[in-house]
Design a protein around this motif. Structure first.
Motif, PDB file in Angstrom:
ATOM      1  N   ALA A   1       5.072  12.270 -15.049  1.00 55.31           N
ATOM      2  CA  ALA A   1       4.524  12.292 -16.415  1.00 55.31           C
ATOM      3  C   ALA A   1       4.451  13.730 -16.924  1.00 55.31           C
ATOM      4  N   LYS A   2       4.087  14.634 -16.018  1.00 55.96           N
ATOM      5  CA  LYS A   2       4.016  16.060 -16.390  1.00 55.96           C
ATOM      6  C   LYS A   2       5.405  16.563 -16.801  1.00 55.96           C
ATOM      7  N   ASN A   3       6.431  16.078 -16.110  1.00 53.19           N
ATOM      8  CA  ASN A   3       7.816  16.456 -16.429  1.00 53.19           C
ATOM      9  C   ASN A   3       8.379  15.658 -17.609  1.00 53.19           C
ATOM     10  N   ARG A   4       7.574  14.729 -18.103  1.00 55.99           N
ATOM     11  CA  ARG A   4       7.958  13.878 -19.240  1.00 55.99           C
ATOM     12  C   ARG A   4       9.175  13.010 -18.951  1.00 55.99           C
ATOM     13  N   PHE A   5       9.385  12.710 -17.671  1.00 53.26           N
ATOM     14  CA  PHE A   5      10.484  11.810 -17.316  1.00 53.26           C
ATOM     15  C   PHE A   5      10.232  11.218 -15.930  1.00 53.26           C
ATOM     16  N   GLY A   6      10.443   9.919 -15.793  1.00 55.62           N
ATOM     17  CA  GLY A   6      10.369   9.301 -14.470  1.00 55.62           C
ATOM     18  C   GLY A   6      10.825   7.855 -14.511  1.00 55.62           C
TER      19      GLY A   6
ATOM     20  N   LEU B   1       0.822  -1.216   0.000  1.00 60.00           N
ATOM     21  CA  LEU B   1       0.000   0.000   0.000  1.00 60.00           C
ATOM     22  C   LEU B   1       0.856   1.267   0.000  1.00 60.00           C
ATOM     23  N   ALA B   2       1.968   1.242   0.743  1.00 61.42           N
ATOM     24  CA  ALA B   2       2.845   2.426   0.769  1.00 61.42           C
ATOM     25  C   ALA B   2       3.483   2.671  -0.608  1.00 61.42           C
ATOM     26  N   PRO B   3       4.094   1.653  -1.229  1.00 58.48           N
ATOM     27  CA  PRO B   3       4.605   1.902  -2.591  1.00 58.48           C
ATOM     28  C   PRO B   3       3.523   2.397  -3.547  1.00 58.48           C
ATOM     29  N   PHE B   4       2.297   1.858  -3.398  1.00 57.79           N
ATOM     30  CA  PHE B   4       1.207   2.306  -4.272  1.00 57.79           C
ATOM     31  C   PHE B   4       0.926   3.794  -4.036  1.00 57.79           C
ATOM     32  N   ALA B   5       0.848   4.194  -2.761  1.00 60.10           N
ATOM     33  CA  ALA B   5       0.578   5.604  -2.443  1.00 60.10           C
ATOM     34  C   ALA B   5       1.663   6.509  -3.030  1.00 60.10           C
ATOM     35  N   LEU B   6       2.916   6.063  -2.938  1.00 56.70           N
ATOM     36  CA  LEU B   6       4.023   6.876  -3.478  1.00 56.70           C
ATOM     37  C   LEU B   6       3.954   6.943  -5.000  1.00 56.70           C
ATOM     38  N   MET B   7       3.615   5.821  -5.619  1.00 59.92           N
ATOM     39  CA  MET B   7       3.502   5.834  -7.090  1.00 59.92           C
ATOM     40  C   MET B   7       2.349   6.724  -7.525  1.00 59.92           C
ATOM     41  N   GLN B   8       1.217   6.629  -6.803  1.00 57.93           N
ATOM     42  CA  GLN B   8       0.047   7.463  -7.126  1.00 57.93           C
ATOM     43  C   GLN B   8       0.394   8.947  -7.007  1.00 57.93           C
ATOM     44  N   PHE B   9       1.236   9.272  -6.037  1.00 59.35           N
ATOM     45  CA  PHE B   9       1.619  10.662  -5.791  1.00 59.35           C
ATOM     46  C   PHE B   9       2.617  11.164  -6.848  1.00 59.35           C
ATOM     47  N   PHE B  10       3.655  10.349  -7.096  1.00 65.74           N
ATOM     48  CA  PHE B  10       4.754  10.852  -7.934  1.00 65.74           C
ATOM     49  C   PHE B  10       4.576  10.585  -9.436  1.00 65.74           C
ATOM     50  N   ALA B  11       3.895   9.520  -9.818  1.00 60.08           N
ATOM     51  CA  ALA B  11       3.823   9.192 -11.247  1.00 60.08           C
ATOM     52  C   ALA B  11       3.186  10.314 -12.084  1.00 60.08           C
ATOM     53  N   PRO B  12       2.065  10.907 -11.645  1.00 57.85           N
ATOM     54  CA  PRO B  12       1.496  11.997 -12.468  1.00 57.85           C
ATOM     55  C   PRO B  12       2.435  13.197 -12.582  1.00 57.85           C
ATOM     56  N   LYS B  13       3.162  13.483 -11.505  1.00 56.06           N
ATOM     57  CA  LYS B  13       4.124  14.608 -11.544  1.00 56.06           C
ATOM     58  C   LYS B  13       5.259  14.281 -12.517  1.00 56.06           C
TER      59      LYS B  13
END
Ligand SMILES: NC(=O)c1ccc[n+]([C@@H]2O[C@H](COP(=O)([O-])OP(=O)(O)OC[C@H]3O[C@@H](n4cnc5c(N)ncnc54)[C@H](OP(=O)(O)O)[C@@H]3O)[C@@H](O)[C@H]2O)c1
Length: 228
Positions: free
Chosen positions: A125-130, A111-123
């Motif tokens: 994607a916005k930066n076009r790199f991750g 659940l913690a990795p999921f929460a972190l991915m949910q938080f950081f992945a859209p950011k």
């Protein structure tokens, strides 16, 4: 001139996480060393390690995570690499396993990795790199699930599924992969384990540095793809 990439590593105060943090810092990332005890963490790094900054990251429940992520985001709005390394291993057999132990395993390992991915992945994607690296285990592979401790297998296999779902969703700009470090000499792995933390960290560091044509949504050990 290319900008220094920022990498956040969870559970980076010891074991494989510390080796990943130091390895990334040596490759000139600015590493945010996620840990529960920031004062203790400061003593773990010296100038020769490169740029490592301890940040408080307690993954024990959703509220703690939200508070920590908010603080990290205020200070470091652009994270390029996320390594979900923190983990717990409950060794109880099926008939001895309590709901709390299963809950704790699911919380920290999935659940913690999921929460972190949910938080950081859209950011990202916005930066076009991750780049997201989930430190999993062969015991979380469907093929290995019947061998490992129950709560660990259930939680790590959940992490494996999450890896594939997030990878698919963010396929355009992100590389999201899981890896197994092998059997590593840490508090979790025990001193009889066959690998050093540095060896266990190698594949995670490699996945963090994948180029744009690298794989996503896959599972690795020793930099080679393995079966889910
Ligand atoms: N060692 C192996 O043989 C092996 C094999 C396969 C996979 N793995 C995986 O590799 C990863 C690292 O394992 P390791 O062997 O390095 O284990 P470790 O030495 O036991 O370290 C675990 C790390 O996770 C952190 N952590 C645990 N619960 C946390 C929480 N609620 N909030 C924040 N941090 C928390 C710990 O922080 P504290 O110091 O604050 O407790 C510590 O930094 C884990 O995901 C593990 O499942 C290890």
């Amino acid at each position: 001139m290319s900008q220094t990439k920022v990498a956040l590593v969870t559970g980076a105060n010891r074991g494989i996480g510390l080796a990943i943090a130091k390895g990334l810092a040596k490759q000139n990332y600015h590493v945010l060393m996620g840990c529960r005890d920031i004062n203790a963490a400061e003593k773990l790094v010296d100038k020769t390690d490169g740029k490592i900054t301890p940040v408080t990251l307690d993954l024990s429940d959703a509220d703690a995570i939200a508070t920590c992520l908010n603080d990290i985001d205020q200070q470091y709005p652009k994270i390029d690499v996320l390594v979900n390394n923190a983990g717990v291993l409950e060794r109880e057999e099926l008939d001895q396993l309590s709901p709390e132990q299963l809950q704790q395993s699911m919380q920290v390992n999935a659940l913690a990795p999921f929460a972190l991915m949910q938080f950081f992945a859209p950011k990202m994607a916005k930066n076009r790199f991750g780049r997201i690296v989930n430190v999993s285990s062969g015991w979380g592979a469907t093929s290995g699930m019947l061998e490992g401790p129950v709560a660990y297998a259930i939680s790590k296999s959940s992490l494996n599924v999450m890896t594939q779902i997030i990878a698919k969703q963010y396929r355009k700009y992100l590389k999201v992969n899981a890896m197994c470090p092998g059997w590593v000499r840490t508090r979790m792995g025990g001193m009889a384990a066959t690998r050093s933390p540095e060896k266990g960290a190698e594949t995670a560091i490699w996945l963090a540095g994948l180029s744009n044509d690298g794989p996503t949504g896959e599972f690795f050990r020793d930099k080679k793809q393995i079966a889910w």
